[in-house]
Scaffold this motif. Structure first.
Motif, PDB file in Angstrom:
ATOM      1  N   ARG A 226       0.835  -1.203   0.000  1.00 28.24           N
ATOM      2  CA  ARG A 226       0.000   0.000   0.000  1.00 28.24           C
ATOM      3  C   ARG A 226       0.868   1.251   0.000  1.00 28.24           C
ATOM      4  O   ARG A 226       0.569   2.240  -0.682  1.00 28.24           O
ATOM      5  CB  ARG A 226      -0.916   0.005   1.229  1.00 28.24           C
ATOM      6  CG  ARG A 226      -2.041  -0.992   1.171  1.00 28.24           C
ATOM      7  CD  ARG A 226      -3.033  -0.760   2.295  1.00 28.24           C
ATOM      8  NE  ARG A 226      -3.941  -1.886   2.380  1.00 28.24           N
ATOM      9  CZ  ARG A 226      -3.793  -2.899   3.223  1.00 28.24           C
ATOM     10  NH1 ARG A 226      -2.775  -2.909   4.066  1.00 28.24           N
ATOM     11  NH2 ARG A 226      -4.655  -3.895   3.237  1.00 28.24           N
ATOM     12  N   GLY A 253     -10.501   3.809  -2.170  1.00 25.52           N
ATOM     13  CA  GLY A 253      -9.190   3.218  -1.950  1.00 25.52           C
ATOM     14  C   GLY A 253      -8.076   3.736  -2.832  1.00 25.52           C
ATOM     15  O   GLY A 253      -6.963   3.225  -2.790  1.00 25.52           O
ATOM     16  N   THR A 254      -8.343   4.756  -3.650  1.00 25.42           N
ATOM     17  CA  THR A 254      -7.305   5.240  -4.572  1.00 25.42           C
ATOM     18  C   THR A 254      -6.432   6.332  -3.956  1.00 25.42           C
ATOM     19  O   THR A 254      -5.599   6.913  -4.652  1.00 25.42           O
ATOM     20  CB  THR A 254      -7.930   5.769  -5.875  1.00 25.42           C
ATOM     21  OG1 THR A 254      -8.958   6.727  -5.553  1.00 25.42           O
ATOM     22  CG2 THR A 254      -8.535   4.634  -6.688  1.00 25.42           C
ATOM     23  N   ASP A 398     -15.315  10.928  -5.539  1.00 27.21           N
ATOM     24  CA  ASP A 398     -15.654   9.662  -6.216  1.00 27.21           C
ATOM     25  C   ASP A 398     -17.094   9.788  -6.689  1.00 27.21           C
ATOM     26  O   ASP A 398     -18.028   9.627  -5.905  1.00 27.21           O
ATOM     27  CB  ASP A 398     -15.493   8.487  -5.241  1.00 27.21           C
ATOM     28  CG  ASP A 398     -15.906   7.155  -5.868  1.00 27.21           C
ATOM     29  OD1 ASP A 398     -16.277   7.150  -7.061  1.00 27.21           O
ATOM     30  OD2 ASP A 398     -15.871   6.137  -5.160  1.00 27.21           O
ATOM     31  N   THR A 434      -6.536   5.792 -10.479  1.00 26.99           N
ATOM     32  CA  THR A 434      -7.053   4.439 -10.739  1.00 26.99           C
ATOM     33  C   THR A 434      -6.364   3.358  -9.911  1.00 26.99           C
ATOM     34  O   THR A 434      -6.862   2.245  -9.824  1.00 26.99           O
ATOM     35  CB  THR A 434      -6.887   4.076 -12.228  1.00 26.99           C
ATOM     36  OG1 THR A 434      -5.506   4.173 -12.591  1.00 26.99           O
ATOM     37  CG2 THR A 434      -7.718   5.005 -13.102  1.00 26.99           C
ATOM     38  N   ASN A 436      -5.583   1.300  -6.811  1.00 26.94           N
ATOM     39  CA  ASN A 436      -6.192   1.052  -5.498  1.00 26.94           C
ATOM     40  C   ASN A 436      -5.075   0.834  -4.482  1.00 26.94           C
ATOM     41  O   ASN A 436      -4.335  -0.142  -4.557  1.00 26.94           O
ATOM     42  CB  ASN A 436      -7.105  -0.164  -5.556  1.00 26.94           C
ATOM     43  CG  ASN A 436      -7.881  -0.342  -4.268  1.00 26.94           C
ATOM     44  OD1 ASN A 436      -7.309  -0.537  -3.200  1.00 26.94           O
ATOM     45  ND2 ASN A 436      -9.198  -0.284  -4.363  1.00 26.94           N
ATOM     46  N   ARG A 438      -5.629   0.724  -1.108  1.00 28.50           N
ATOM     47  CA  ARG A 438      -6.184   0.313   0.187  1.00 28.50           C
ATOM     48  C   ARG A 438      -6.530  -1.157   0.250  1.00 28.50           C
ATOM     49  O   ARG A 438      -6.065  -1.871   1.147  1.00 28.50           O
ATOM     50  CB  ARG A 438      -7.442   1.129   0.497  1.00 28.50           C
ATOM     51  CG  ARG A 438      -8.137   0.701   1.785  1.00 28.50           C
ATOM     52  CD  ARG A 438      -9.546   1.281   1.865  1.00 28.50           C
ATOM     53  NE  ARG A 438      -9.508   2.733   1.903  1.00 28.50           N
ATOM     54  CZ  ARG A 438     -10.514   3.507   1.516  1.00 28.50           C
ATOM     55  NH1 ARG A 438     -11.623   2.958   1.029  1.00 28.50           N
ATOM     56  NH2 ARG A 438     -10.414   4.812   1.568  1.00 28.50           N
ATOM     57  N   ASN A 439      -7.374  -1.627  -0.656  1.00 30.17           N
ATOM     58  CA  ASN A 439      -7.995  -2.944  -0.514  1.00 30.17           C
ATOM     59  C   ASN A 439      -7.128  -4.055  -1.095  1.00 30.17           C
ATOM     60  O   ASN A 439      -6.406  -3.850  -2.067  1.00 30.17           O
ATOM     61  CB  ASN A 439      -9.357  -2.968  -1.212  1.00 30.17           C
ATOM     62  CG  ASN A 439     -10.212  -1.770  -0.880  1.00 30.17           C
ATOM     63  OD1 ASN A 439     -10.537  -0.977  -1.748  1.00 30.17           O
ATOM     64  ND2 ASN A 439     -10.559  -1.611   0.384  1.00 30.17           N
ATOM     65  N   VAL A 444     -11.396  -6.309  -3.502  1.00 28.98           N
ATOM     66  CA  VAL A 444     -11.794  -5.617  -4.735  1.00 28.98           C
ATOM     67  C   VAL A 444     -12.655  -6.523  -5.601  1.00 28.98           C
ATOM     68  O   VAL A 444     -13.706  -6.116  -6.108  1.00 28.98           O
ATOM     69  CB  VAL A 444     -10.546  -5.146  -5.511  1.00 28.98           C
ATOM     70  CG1 VAL A 444     -10.927  -4.671  -6.906  1.00 28.98           C
ATOM     71  CG2 VAL A 444      -9.846  -4.020  -4.761  1.00 28.98           C
ATOM     72  N   ALA A 456     -11.194  -0.020 -10.139  1.00 23.66           N
ATOM     73  CA  ALA A 456      -9.751  -0.004  -9.868  1.00 23.66           C
ATOM     74  C   ALA A 456      -8.995  -0.707 -10.981  1.00 23.66           C
ATOM     75  O   ALA A 456      -9.429  -1.719 -11.514  1.00 23.66           O
ATOM     76  CB  ALA A 456      -9.464  -0.680  -8.530  1.00 23.66           C
ATOM     77  N   LEU A 461      -3.645  -3.112  -8.237  1.00 23.45           N
ATOM     78  CA  LEU A 461      -4.203  -3.704  -7.041  1.00 23.45           C
ATOM     79  C   LEU A 461      -3.112  -4.123  -6.076  1.00 23.45           C
ATOM     80  O   LEU A 461      -1.989  -4.439  -6.450  1.00 23.45           O
ATOM     81  CB  LEU A 461      -5.054  -4.925  -7.407  1.00 23.45           C
ATOM     82  CG  LEU A 461      -6.273  -4.632  -8.282  1.00 23.45           C
ATOM     83  CD1 LEU A 461      -7.001  -5.920  -8.614  1.00 23.45           C
ATOM     84  CD2 LEU A 461      -7.210  -3.671  -7.591  1.00 23.45           C
ATOM     85  N   THR A 575     -15.503  -1.436   0.674  1.00 22.40           N
ATOM     86  CA  THR A 575     -14.221  -0.810   0.333  1.00 22.40           C
ATOM     87  C   THR A 575     -13.597  -0.074   1.507  1.00 22.40           C
ATOM     88  O   THR A 575     -12.528   0.516   1.363  1.00 22.40           O
ATOM     89  CB  THR A 575     -14.387   0.156  -0.855  1.00 22.40           C
ATOM     90  OG1 THR A 575     -15.420   1.113  -0.551  1.00 22.40           O
ATOM     91  CG2 THR A 575     -14.727  -0.593  -2.126  1.00 22.40           C
TER      92      THR A 575
END
Length: 609
Positions: A226, A253-254, A398, A434, A436, A438-439, A444, A456, A461, A575
């Motif tokens: 992350r 999460g972006t 968002d 774009t 992500n 966080r997740n 996702v 995402a 990812l 999310t």
């Protein structure tokens, strides 16, 4: 049934002599009932000379083959291939291109046999099992034609087997001869052992096991990934800083909130007066805590001024600090009623901002999609010293699925907002996010599957992560039992209580969720992100927790999946989870969830949840 080798595959570095003995065992029908453990490791142990301890410690040992011979025989086999010799009491081995000194194979076999017996004695719980077993040893010279009788190898003749003896008696004959002669020498009772003896030996001699990756290590790897992705997002801030006006769009999460905080920090260090706003009270509280820590870290360095919190709270403070406007507002409330409070606040704030000094050099808004009040954009224009046209501002939003505070059909999207800004002569750079940050990928993928929304970039990812838990309930009481069970599981995975949050939909089902949870025995408290006592579960409605995140999230009290408004809230709820996510849903949704997952994952390369 063929002979069982454990493991059943020999590595490329396995000596040819050991492979040769293995082939003889496989070809010997009598040996088909054996279980053979190849390269059985021994840790540090005392060397044994004959039947006595030598007093020295061997740091590590390995038995070439441990052969279990039903009903009660265990033979430790030491194999020495190629040309073997002993000179002046020292053993040597020579082959194609090599010559080396080796340990005495007889002493090696005896020492290993005693150590194996000692280790089994600590693991076999029944004393009768150990007494029933016969431990024997065998040294095999598979490439030596025969060992002449006149040579004293300092061993019992039945503990030595050469190529000729194996060809004559078979490998099984040599192994069983070692067992039988050892029995006879030790005068062991030949009565039948208890049932299941060999199974009990197998269960401890090289037991199967799993060493799962520590949840803490997994989370550290997730956090590292992350951090890497978030640092990649910081490149966009140079664009924002250079242009002074930016409209930053990105799904959940972006990294929008982190970028908003970083931009606020950079503006402060430039000596600018900054307003950092959001809509959600919980998010505002969290942002203020982050900015307080930020200002402490900056220390004595000269910086600009900062207001951080919800836009509504700032409007109230502006009105309350202007006595004339505050009096006007009080009168309007008395005349029009409390039900018009927020409408009156907007109107009066417009007057108060006219007199406000100093105004902001920079305005930063997180979760801009929640700013659906048409009166607020003019107020933002007024609070900027140079207005929206010439002032500095950054709007992070968002506009895909997170506008959950307004009624359906009453929202305006990113394009509409940009057109409104153009009406003020304000033209900004539009920055898409774009990646992500966080997740996990499984979170996702599950969110995509259940909400039919793809936001995402697959290339951005994070780590795969653990599977998303799906649990179903038939009664309200069962729902809360499953919440408690998942919470306890997360604690067992080394999550701290303040890293876990329970999210629920306040609009579906009963609005008395917290009261029902309390009656069911759940110990809930409002989310604050602070240290908690064990057993206390942080809780918040999905609506209140919007814009925030937690390491482990439990989602419950959702009554459907098809309605767009519920899908939007489910998207927000799912999310929020960084590492672990559990969905606790009514049982009537199980088929719907299964169908959505099947449709989504069919033909996909994503990690299935």
């Amino acid at each position: 049934m063929p002979i069982q080798f454990i493991p059943n595959i020999f590595g490329p570095k396995t000596p040819h002599s050991e492979k040769l003995v293995a082939d003889w065992l496989k070809a010997d029908l009598r040996a088909s009932r054996y279980t053979v453990y190849h390269s059985h490791g021994l840790g540090a142990h005392e060397r044994v000379d004959g039947s006595k301890s030598s007093g020295s410690v061997k740091p590590h040992g390995e038995i070439d083959f441990v052969v279990l011979v039903p009903p009660a025989g265990i033979v430790t086999v030491e194999i020495k291939g190629d040309e073997v010799s002993r000179k002046s009491g020292v053993w040597y081995q020579k082959g194609n291109g090599y010559s080396q000194r080796i340990n005495d194979p007889i002493a090696q076999m005896v020492s290993n046999q005693h150590e194996l017996k000692r280790r089994l004695s600590t693991k076999l719980t029944e004393s009768a099992d150990l007494q029933a077993l016969t431990f024997a040893g065998l040294v095999i010279f598979p490439k030596t034609d025969h060992c002449p009788e006149e040579i004293d190898i300092e061993s019992n003749e039945w503990e030595i087997a050469s190529y000729a003896e194996i060809q004559k008696n078979g490998i099984s004959g040599c192994i069983e001869r070692a067992i039988n002669r050892t029995k006879r020498t030790l005068k062991k009772n030949c009565s039948a052992p208890s049932a299941g003896l060999m199974s009990r030996v197998k269960s401890v001699i090289r037991a199967d096991f799993d060493l799962p990756v520590s949840p803490i290590v997994l989370r550290e790897e997730e956090e590292k990934r992350r951090t890497e992705l978030t640092e990649q997002q910081y490149q966009f801030l140079s664009v924002v800083e250079a242009n002074g006006k930016a409209f930053v769009e990105g799904g959940a999460g972006t990294g929008k909130t982190l970028l908003a905080l970083e931009f606020a920090k950079r503006e402060l260090l430039q000596g600018r007066s900054v307003g950092l706003f959001c809509y959600n009270n919980l998010l505002g509280h969290w942002l203020k805590g982050q900015c307080d820590a930020l200002q402490e870290n900056i220390g004595e360095e000269k910086i600009g001024s900062l207001f951080v919190g919800t836009f509504q709270s700032w409007l109230r403070s502006v009105v309350h600090n202007n006595s004339e406007v505050k009096t006007l507002m009080d009168q309007e409330i008395l005349f029009r009623g409390d039900q018009h409070f927020w409408e009156i606040l907007d109107e009066c704030a417009a007057f108060a901002i006219e007199d406000l000094e100093p105004k902001f050099d920079t305005v930063i808004i997180d979760e801009m999609q929640d700013f659906q009040n048409p009166l607020w954009l003019p107020l933002i224009d007024k609070c900027l010293a140079l207005g929206l046209k010439d002032g500095r501002w950054a709007l992070f939003g968002d506009y895909s699925r997170q506008a959950i505070y307004t009624e359906r059909g009453n929202t305006f999207g990113a394009d509409e907002l940009q057109n409104e800004l153009h009406g003020y002569g304000a033209y900004s750079v539009r920055v898409p996010l774009t990646l992500n940050c966080r997740n996990t990928r499984r979170i996702v993928d599950m969110t995509r599957a259940l909400t039919s929304f793809d936001w995402a970039s697959p290339n951005g990812l994070g780590p795969a992560g653990e599977r998303v838990q799906r649990l179903y309930y038939r009664t309200s009481g069962e729902q809360f039992e499953k919440v408690q069970a998942v919470y306890d599981k997360f604690l067992n995975e080394k999550f701290e209580p303040n890293e876990i949050v329970l999210l629920w939909d306040s609009m579906s089902g009963s609005d008395e969720f917290e009261e029902r949870a309390h009656l069911a025995g759940l110990n809930l408290c409002d989310w604050a992100g602070d240290k908690l006592d064990q057993g206390v579960i942080q809780s918040a409605s999905i609506q209140r927790f919007k814009g925030l995140e937690a390491d482990a999230v439990i989602v419950c009290n959702l009554q459907g999946l098809s309605d767009l408004a519920i899908q939007q809230k489910l998207y927000v709820a799912m999310t929020r989870a960084r590492s672990r996510l559990a969905l606790i849903l009514p049982h009537h949704l199980k088929d719907k969830v299964d169908d959505l997952m099947s449709e989504y994952f069919r033909g996909q390369n994503y990690v299935q949840s």
